[in-house]
Scaffold this motif. Structure first.
Motif, PDB file in Angstrom:
ATOM      1  N   PHE A   4      48.274  52.095  53.253  1.00 24.70           N
ATOM      2  CA  PHE A   4      48.910  51.520  52.071  1.00 24.70           C
ATOM      3  C   PHE A   4      48.377  50.111  51.832  1.00 24.70           C
ATOM      4  CE2 PHE A   4      51.646  55.052  52.722  1.00 24.70           C
ATOM      5  CZ  PHE A   4      52.119  55.377  51.450  1.00 24.70           C
ATOM      6  N   ALA A   5      48.156  49.805  50.569  1.00 21.84           N
ATOM      7  CA  ALA A   5      47.517  48.544  50.186  1.00 21.84           C
ATOM      8  C   ALA A   5      48.375  47.338  50.534  1.00 21.84           C
ATOM      9  CB  ALA A   5      47.222  48.564  48.683  1.00 21.84           C
ATOM     10  N   LYS A   6      47.699  46.295  50.994  1.00 28.68           N
ATOM     11  CA  LYS A   6      48.357  45.013  51.218  1.00 28.68           C
ATOM     12  C   LYS A   6      48.339  44.203  49.924  1.00 28.68           C
ATOM     13  CE  LYS A   6      47.011  44.891  56.112  1.00 28.68           C
ATOM     14  NZ  LYS A   6      46.269  44.143  57.169  1.00 28.68           N
ATOM     15  N   ASP A   7      49.063  43.085  49.923  1.00 28.38           N
ATOM     16  CA  ASP A   7      49.193  42.282  48.701  1.00 28.38           C
ATOM     17  C   ASP A   7      47.849  41.753  48.206  1.00 28.38           C
ATOM     18  OD1 ASP A   7      51.907  42.706  48.658  1.00 28.38           O
ATOM     19  OD2 ASP A   7      52.410  40.829  49.683  1.00 28.38           O
ATOM     20  N   ILE A  16      46.304  53.374  49.414  1.00 31.60           N
ATOM     21  CA  ILE A  16      47.252  53.856  48.407  1.00 31.60           C
ATOM     22  C   ILE A  16      47.993  52.655  47.826  1.00 31.60           C
ATOM     23  CG2 ILE A  16      49.283  55.307  48.025  1.00 31.60           C
ATOM     24  CD1 ILE A  16      48.259  57.008  50.451  1.00 31.60           C
ATOM     25  N   ILE A  17      48.093  52.633  46.496  1.00 35.09           N
ATOM     26  CA  ILE A  17      48.507  51.426  45.784  1.00 35.09           C
ATOM     27  C   ILE A  17      49.878  51.621  45.142  1.00 35.09           C
ATOM     28  CG2 ILE A  17      47.868  49.854  43.917  1.00 35.09           C
ATOM     29  CD1 ILE A  17      44.942  51.075  44.324  1.00 35.09           C
ATOM     30  N   PRO A  18      50.856  50.749  45.415  1.00 34.78           N
ATOM     31  CA  PRO A  18      52.185  50.866  44.802  1.00 34.78           C
ATOM     32  C   PRO A  18      52.179  50.411  43.346  1.00 34.78           C
ATOM     33  CG  PRO A  18      52.078  48.902  46.163  1.00 34.78           C
ATOM     34  CD  PRO A  18      50.774  49.627  46.365  1.00 34.78           C
ATOM     35  N   ALA A  19      53.249  50.722  42.630  1.00 30.32           N
ATOM     36  CA  ALA A  19      53.322  50.495  41.184  1.00 30.32           C
ATOM     37  C   ALA A  19      53.088  49.039  40.798  1.00 30.32           C
ATOM     38  CB  ALA A  19      54.680  50.972  40.655  1.00 30.32           C
ATOM     39  N   LYS A  20      53.722  48.108  41.517  1.00 23.71           N
ATOM     40  CA  LYS A  20      53.634  46.698  41.127  1.00 23.71           C
ATOM     41  C   LYS A  20      52.197  46.189  41.182  1.00 23.71           C
ATOM     42  CE  LYS A  20      54.666  44.870  45.768  1.00 23.71           C
ATOM     43  NZ  LYS A  20      55.523  43.957  46.554  1.00 23.71           N
ATOM     44  N   LEU A  21      51.420  46.688  42.132  1.00 16.14           N
ATOM     45  CA  LEU A  21      50.020  46.293  42.258  1.00 16.14           C
ATOM     46  C   LEU A  21      49.141  47.106  41.316  1.00 16.14           C
ATOM     47  CD1 LEU A  21      47.935  44.559  43.685  1.00 16.14           C
ATOM     48  CD2 LEU A  21      47.916  46.199  45.574  1.00 16.14           C
ATOM     49  N   ARG A  51      49.674  48.148  38.250  1.00 13.60           N
ATOM     50  CA  ARG A  51      49.653  47.626  36.880  1.00 13.60           C
ATOM     51  C   ARG A  51      48.727  46.406  36.770  1.00 13.60           C
ATOM     52  NH1 ARG A  51      49.792  50.446  33.054  1.00 13.60           N
ATOM     53  NH2 ARG A  51      51.320  51.647  34.235  1.00 13.60           N
ATOM     54  N   SER A  52      48.768  45.536  37.762  1.00 14.74           N
ATOM     55  CA  SER A  52      47.918  44.343  37.712  1.00 14.74           C
ATOM     56  C   SER A  52      46.447  44.707  37.877  1.00 14.74           C
ATOM     57  CB  SER A  52      48.345  43.340  38.786  1.00 14.74           C
ATOM     58  OG  SER A  52      48.142  43.870  40.093  1.00 14.74           O
ATOM     59  N   LEU A  53      46.150  45.749  38.647  1.00 12.10           N
ATOM     60  CA  LEU A  53      44.770  46.176  38.830  1.00 12.10           C
ATOM     61  C   LEU A  53      44.197  46.769  37.544  1.00 12.10           C
ATOM     62  CD1 LEU A  53      44.757  47.773  42.391  1.00 12.10           C
ATOM     63  CD2 LEU A  53      43.496  45.753  41.640  1.00 12.10           C
ATOM     64  N   ILE A  54      45.002  47.550  36.838  1.00  9.19           N
ATOM     65  CA  ILE A  54      44.552  48.121  35.564  1.00  9.19           C
ATOM     66  C   ILE A  54      44.216  46.997  34.591  1.00  9.19           C
ATOM     67  CG2 ILE A  54      45.274  49.451  33.538  1.00  9.19           C
ATOM     68  CD1 ILE A  54      46.914  51.218  35.482  1.00  9.19           C
ATOM     69  N   THR A  55      45.082  45.995  34.527  1.00  6.10           N
ATOM     70  CA  THR A  55      44.824  44.838  33.656  1.00  6.10           C
ATOM     71  C   THR A  55      43.550  44.111  34.075  1.00  6.10           C
ATOM     72  OG1 THR A  55      47.200  44.558  33.260  1.00  6.10           O
ATOM     73  CG2 THR A  55      45.773  42.661  32.800  1.00  6.10           C
ATOM     74  N   LYS A  56      43.385  43.927  35.363  1.00  8.69           N
ATOM     75  CA  LYS A  56      42.207  43.227  35.897  1.00  8.69           C
ATOM     76  C   LYS A  56      40.918  43.939  35.504  1.00  8.69           C
ATOM     77  CE  LYS A  56      40.185  42.048  40.440  1.00  8.69           C
ATOM     78  NZ  LYS A  56      40.299  40.590  40.488  1.00  8.69           N
ATOM     79  N   PHE A  57      40.905  45.275  35.637  1.00  5.63           N
ATOM     80  CA  PHE A  57      39.675  46.022  35.411  1.00  5.63           C
ATOM     81  C   PHE A  57      39.410  46.317  33.931  1.00  5.63           C
ATOM     82  CE2 PHE A  57      40.007  47.579  39.993  1.00  5.63           C
ATOM     83  CZ  PHE A  57      39.058  46.657  40.425  1.00  5.63           C
ATOM     84  N   LYS A  58      40.299  45.877  33.047  1.00  2.00           N
ATOM     85  CA  LYS A  58      40.021  45.976  31.615  1.00  2.00           C
ATOM     86  C   LYS A  58      39.059  44.874  31.165  1.00  2.00           C
ATOM     87  CE  LYS A  58      43.226  47.018  28.629  1.00  2.00           C
ATOM     88  NZ  LYS A  58      44.505  46.982  27.874  1.00  2.00           N
ATOM     89  N   ASN A  59      38.853  43.903  32.020  1.00  2.00           N
ATOM     90  CA  ASN A  59      37.927  42.805  31.689  1.00  2.00           C
ATOM     91  C   ASN A  59      37.224  42.371  32.972  1.00  2.00           C
ATOM     92  OD1 ASN A  59      36.612  40.793  30.223  1.00  2.00           O
ATOM     93  ND2 ASN A  59      38.254  39.312  30.591  1.00  2.00           N
ATOM     94  N   PHE A  60      36.342  43.256  33.456  1.00  4.75           N
ATOM     95  CA  PHE A  60      35.755  43.038  34.781  1.00  4.75           C
ATOM     96  C   PHE A  60      34.258  43.319  34.731  1.00  4.75           C
ATOM     97  CE2 PHE A  60      34.727  44.354  39.159  1.00  4.75           C
ATOM     98  CZ  PHE A  60      35.248  43.267  39.859  1.00  4.75           C
ATOM     99  N   ILE A  64      53.050  55.163  36.173  1.00  5.33           N
ATOM    100  CA  ILE A  64      52.488  55.332  37.514  1.00  5.33           C
ATOM    101  C   ILE A  64      53.385  54.705  38.580  1.00  5.33           C
ATOM    102  CG2 ILE A  64      50.536  54.746  39.009  1.00  5.33           C
ATOM    103  CD1 ILE A  64      48.774  54.752  36.480  1.00  5.33           C
ATOM    104  N   ARG A  65      53.683  55.482  39.615  1.00  3.23           N
ATOM    105  CA  ARG A  65      54.443  54.978  40.760  1.00  3.23           C
ATOM    106  C   ARG A  65      53.522  54.668  41.936  1.00  3.23           C
ATOM    107  NH1 ARG A  65      56.922  57.028  45.196  1.00  3.23           N
ATOM    108  NH2 ARG A  65      56.234  59.148  44.713  1.00  3.23           N
TER     109      ARG A  65
END
Length: 305
Positions: free
Chosen positions: A184-187, A229-234, A236-245, A219-220
């Protein structure tokens, strides 16, 4: 149901990551890039997401046997044709047939299927992209949505959304070759997967397109083939990050810089040309009486009658 981050798992065994989903991947300290496979067991049906590489065949079968009878495996999803994703497919299909399972069906994109014949010919197949709404309805409570993510990082790449548990099986997206792998993914997970995406995803625009295909999903968990494996809170931020990467960095830097310069120069020339045409049109308009002009929405017609 979700195990807490930091729990010490026995990776030689399967790990239950939600009510109906199990991690059945392969962990090897000597290998830099770990790979994850997942089994969904719901409504008396079973689906395996990616079989893995030739180094993990026995490991995979042993983990499946802890959970279910492989002779009853219904479907295998192949998200793309890389050797770490389905390199052992021929071995696994042989093992299943040896157990009396002649009905297991492979689901993949048509563009990926063209390459699978070089791995195995022992299968029945469904094309994910030809299913109605790209959805496989296995039972009233069990359906999978297949989403095309072309060139991330092969033409036929797909991700799979398991609506009932809100889990996105993201293939190589959101994966990484982590120095210290955990299930499981760390912060700080985002920092660890940047280089993987920079090198393995072809361009900023293509990655952006992929993100637009999944950003509205509820997404959960994100369950990638590599990485954690990435939890929901992380998620959402990753999707935003990779929209401009920025990615696709292995292309020669000088070539990329010249390409950017050429694009900037063309855009500037187009802007100057547009301004000059507008000035010319306004000048012509000033020379003629109003009743000789017909204005249209985006152009000026000049009448000499």
């Amino acid at each position: 149901m979700q195990p807490e981050n930091g729990v010490n798992f026995d990776y030689s065994k399967s790990v239950k990551i939600s009510n109906t989903v199990y991690w059945v991947g392969h962990y090897d300290k000597k290998v830099k890039v770990q790979h994850n496979s997942y089994l969904i067991l719901s409504s008396g049906k079973s689906v395996l997401i990616d079989t893995g590489s030739v180094i993990s065949s026995e490991n995979l079968l042993n983990k499946l046997k802890e959970i279910t009878d492989p002779a009853k495996l219904d479907y295998i999803v192949v998200t793309h044709q890389d050797p770490d994703v389905c390199g052992n497919l021929d071995q696994i299909m042989d093992k299943l047939k040896g157990l009396g399972n002649n009905n297991c069906t492979i689901i993949t994109h048509q563009r990926t299927a063209s390459f699978l014949v070089h791995i195995t010919n022992k299968y029945k197949i469904l094309f994910a992209n030809t299913l109605k709404d790209s959805t496989l309805k296995i039972s009233a409570d069990f359906e999978l949505k297949f989403i095309s993510t072309p060139y991330l990082h092969s033409p036929g790449s797909i991700v799979v959304f398991y609506k009932d548990e809100k889990i996105l099986f993201s293939s190589d997206l959101f994966g990484g070759d982590l120095e210290e792998w955990t299930l499981f993914a760390k912060d700080n997970y985002a920092d660890g997967i940047e280089e993987f995406h920079q090198q393995y995803m072809p361009s900023k625009e293509i990655l952006l397109y992929g993100m637009t295909q999944i950003e509205n999903l509820d997404i959960r968990l994100i369950a990638p083939h590599h990485g954690s494996i990435i939890p929901a809170k992380l998620a959402r931020s990753l999707i935003t990050k990779f929209k401009n990467f920025e990615c696709g960095i292995l292309i020669n830097k000088e070539f990329r810089d010249e390409l950017v310069k050429a694009k900037t120069k063309i855009e500037l020339q187009n802007r100057i040309m547009k301004e000059e045409l507008l000035m010319a049109a306004n000048f012509q308009k000033s020379l003629l009486p109003p009743n000789h002009l017909t204005s249209l929405e985006n152009e000026i017609m000049i009448s000499y009658s």
